[in-house]
Design a protein around this motif. Structure first.
Motif, mmCIF file in Angstrom:
data_model
loop_
_atom_site.group_PDB
_atom_site.id
_atom_site.type_symbol
_atom_site.label_atom_id
_atom_site.label_comp_id
_atom_site.label_asym_id
_atom_site.label_seq_id
_atom_site.Cartn_x
_atom_site.Cartn_y
_atom_site.Cartn_z
ATOM 1 N N ALA A 163 33.421 39.913 5.875
ATOM 2 C CA ALA A 163 34.491 40.748 6.565
ATOM 3 C C ALA A 163 34.659 41.900 5.409
ATOM 4 N N PRO A 164 35.416 42.879 5.927
ATOM 5 C CA PRO A 164 35.762 44.099 4.940
ATOM 6 C C PRO A 164 36.687 43.316 3.788
ATOM 7 N N GLY A 165 36.334 43.510 2.691
ATOM 8 C CA GLY A 165 37.103 43.009 1.441
ATOM 9 C C GLY A 165 36.998 41.372 1.285
ATOM 10 N N VAL A 166 36.219 40.723 2.138
ATOM 11 C CA VAL A 166 36.321 39.141 1.889
ATOM 12 C C VAL A 166 34.811 38.768 2.215
ATOM 13 N N GLU A 167 34.666 37.945 0.826
ATOM 14 C CA GLU A 167 33.238 37.369 0.707
ATOM 15 C C GLU A 167 33.288 35.873 0.765
ATOM 16 N N LEU A 168 32.201 35.426 0.994
ATOM 17 C CA LEU A 168 32.085 33.767 1.139
ATOM 18 C C LEU A 168 30.851 33.355 0.061
ATOM 19 N N ARG A 169 31.181 32.080 -0.377
ATOM 20 C CA ARG A 169 30.025 31.390 -1.023
ATOM 21 C C ARG A 169 30.328 29.867 -1.137
ATOM 22 N N LEU A 170 29.289 29.149 -0.819
ATOM 23 C CA LEU A 170 29.057 27.702 -0.591
ATOM 24 C C LEU A 170 28.416 27.032 -1.790
ATOM 25 N N LEU A 171 28.868 26.324 -2.303
ATOM 26 C CA LEU A 171 28.432 25.562 -3.738
ATOM 27 C C LEU A 171 28.210 24.201 -3.632
ATOM 28 N N ARG A 172 27.652 23.458 -4.285
ATOM 29 C CA ARG A 172 27.663 22.019 -4.538
ATOM 30 C C ARG A 172 28.789 21.701 -5.247
ATOM 31 N N ALA A 173 29.486 20.879 -4.860
ATOM 32 C CA ALA A 173 30.690 20.095 -5.437
ATOM 33 C C ALA A 173 30.495 19.679 -6.959
ATOM 34 N N PRO A 174 31.193 19.823 -7.911
ATOM 35 C CA PRO A 174 30.770 19.427 -9.266
ATOM 36 C C PRO A 174 31.023 17.813 -9.265
ATOM 37 N N GLY A 175 29.972 16.914 -10.041
ATOM 38 C CA GLY A 175 30.143 15.601 -10.274
ATOM 39 C C GLY A 175 29.791 14.903 -8.556
ATOM 40 N N SER A 176 29.503 15.508 -7.852
ATOM 41 C CA SER A 176 29.365 14.968 -6.397
ATOM 42 C C SER A 176 27.813 14.673 -6.160
ATOM 43 N N ASN A 177 27.618 14.037 -4.875
ATOM 44 C CA ASN A 177 26.126 13.912 -4.396
ATOM 45 C C ASN A 177 25.824 14.923 -3.646
ATOM 46 N N ASN A 178 24.553 15.140 -3.336
ATOM 47 C CA ASN A 178 24.175 16.516 -2.798
ATOM 48 C C ASN A 178 24.721 16.755 -1.434
ATOM 49 N N SER A 179 25.568 15.755 -0.790
ATOM 50 C CA SER A 179 26.164 16.128 0.466
ATOM 51 C C SER A 179 27.535 16.813 0.496
ATOM 52 N N SER A 180 28.009 16.698 -0.419
ATOM 53 C CA SER A 180 29.319 17.441 -0.856
ATOM 54 C C SER A 180 29.239 18.821 -1.574
ATOM 55 N N SER A 181 30.149 19.594 -0.863
ATOM 56 C CA SER A 181 30.232 21.061 -1.067
ATOM 57 C C SER A 181 31.474 21.590 -1.531
ATOM 58 N N VAL A 182 31.694 22.760 -1.957
ATOM 59 C CA VAL A 182 32.807 23.519 -2.171
ATOM 60 C C VAL A 182 32.639 24.995 -1.268
ATOM 61 N N VAL A 183 33.670 25.127 -0.377
ATOM 62 C CA VAL A 183 33.508 26.564 0.220
ATOM 63 C C VAL A 183 34.355 27.465 -0.444
ATOM 64 N N ALA A 184 34.076 28.693 -0.868
ATOM 65 C CA ALA A 184 34.835 29.572 -1.715
ATOM 66 C C ALA A 184 34.909 30.901 -1.043
ATOM 67 N N LEU A 185 36.197 31.333 -0.916
ATOM 68 C CA LEU A 185 36.206 32.764 -0.204
ATOM 69 C C LEU A 185 36.908 33.704 -1.452
ATOM 70 N N ARG A 186 36.357 34.863 -1.557
ATOM 71 C CA ARG A 186 36.924 35.908 -2.455
ATOM 72 C C ARG A 186 37.356 37.099 -1.789
ATOM 73 N N THR A 187 38.421 37.638 -2.376
ATOM 74 C CA THR A 187 39.089 38.913 -1.948
ATOM 75 C C THR A 187 39.932 39.587 -2.918
ATOM 76 N N THR A 188 40.522 40.531 -2.482
ATOM 77 C CA THR A 188 41.428 41.433 -3.465
ATOM 78 C C THR A 188 42.955 40.973 -3.054
ATOM 79 N N PRO A 189 43.870 41.078 -4.107
ATOM 80 C CA PRO A 189 45.092 40.580 -3.713
ATOM 81 C C PRO A 189 45.904 41.148 -2.445
ATOM 82 N N GLU A 190 45.666 42.341 -2.063
ATOM 83 C CA GLU A 190 46.302 42.859 -1.063
ATOM 84 C C GLU A 190 46.004 42.176 0.468
ATOM 85 N N HIS A 191 45.027 41.351 0.340
ATOM 86 C CA HIS A 191 44.503 40.753 1.572
ATOM 87 C C HIS A 191 45.278 39.261 1.617
#
Length: 245
Positions: free
Chosen positions: A33-61
């Protein structure tokens, strides 16, 4: 309780996220979306079925909301936001433990001298984000959004020393360019691993980061024209951090 992803999204995105977590120095985000980004990563120290969902944006959002306990999906819908995650700690009566502020108005008071405070300050259209130790925090008239929680994970790029406690995790961080990252782990992660993940260039690459409430509180709801994703929890929460369009 395991979280369930939208299956069509999961299989492609999970492989993509794991690949980039294993590639030091790469920082690949998808604009959803405008000004919003998504990334999905493997969770640290976990097995391969576990993930971290991350969203990135600027402070005004960003916006903090507090009130009658709701699921993240309900907070998102009620406020017509693109995304919502759970906020800070709360007591047995569902009252926030620590400062919450929204739109320049303080909704609850600072809690002792523990933990840390994520806040934005400045103009409505171009605020700046910061994380500060509670003992150094003083409310200023130009502050807009705030959530107090802890522990702090990263300070000026340095991973802080933390106890080995495991839980599902939610956190917020600030990258060196001022962008804000919000992330949720879908399985138990230790605090030291979580902190290293926030600081690592191949992880979330943040100069400062703060842990939010975790365990059964950790949850995320995202809906845009191109993406729909929910990490559900069995617990309604009395405050949430929103990303608006």
């Amino acid at each position: 309780m395991r979280y369930w992803f939208l299956l069509v999204f999961l299989f492609g995105a999970l492989a993509w996220g794991r690949h980039h977590w294993r590639s030091p120095g790469e920082d690949v985000w998808a604009t959803i979306a405008p000004g919003v980004e998504l990334r999905l990563l493997r969770a640290p120290g976990s097995n391969n079925s576990s993930s971290v969902v991350a969203l990135r944006t600027t402070p005004e959002h960003l916006r903090v909301v507090s009130g009658t306990p709701r699921q993240a999906e309900e907070w998102r819908k009620a406020n017509k936001a693109l995304a919502a995650v759970n906020g800070g700690f709360f007591d047995a009566q569902d009252k926030p433990l620590g400062l919450r502020a929204s739109g320049g108005k303080r909704l609850s008071v600072l809690h002792g001298k523990m933990w840390g405070v994520f806040f934005t300050r400045g103009s409505k259209s171009h605020p700046q984000a910061q994380i500060m130790p509670t003992e150094k925090f003083v409310w200023k008239s130009d502050m807009r959004e705030a959530v107090q929680c802890g522990p702090r994970l990263v300070e000026n790029g340095k991973v802080l020393k933390l106890k080995f406690q495991w839980a599902r995790r939610t956190g917020m961080g600030i990258q060196r360019d001022g962008k804000v990252v919000i992330a949720v782990a879908d399985s138990d992660v230790s605090l030291p691993e979580w902190a290293k993940f926030w600081a690592a260039p191949a992880g979330l690459n943040c100069r400062d980061a703060l842990n939010l409430d975790g365990g059964p509180s950790s949850q995320l709801s995202l809906q845009t024209p191109s993406r729909r994703l929910h990490l559900r929890s069995g617990r309604a929460v009395p405050d949430a951090v929103l990303i608006s369009g």
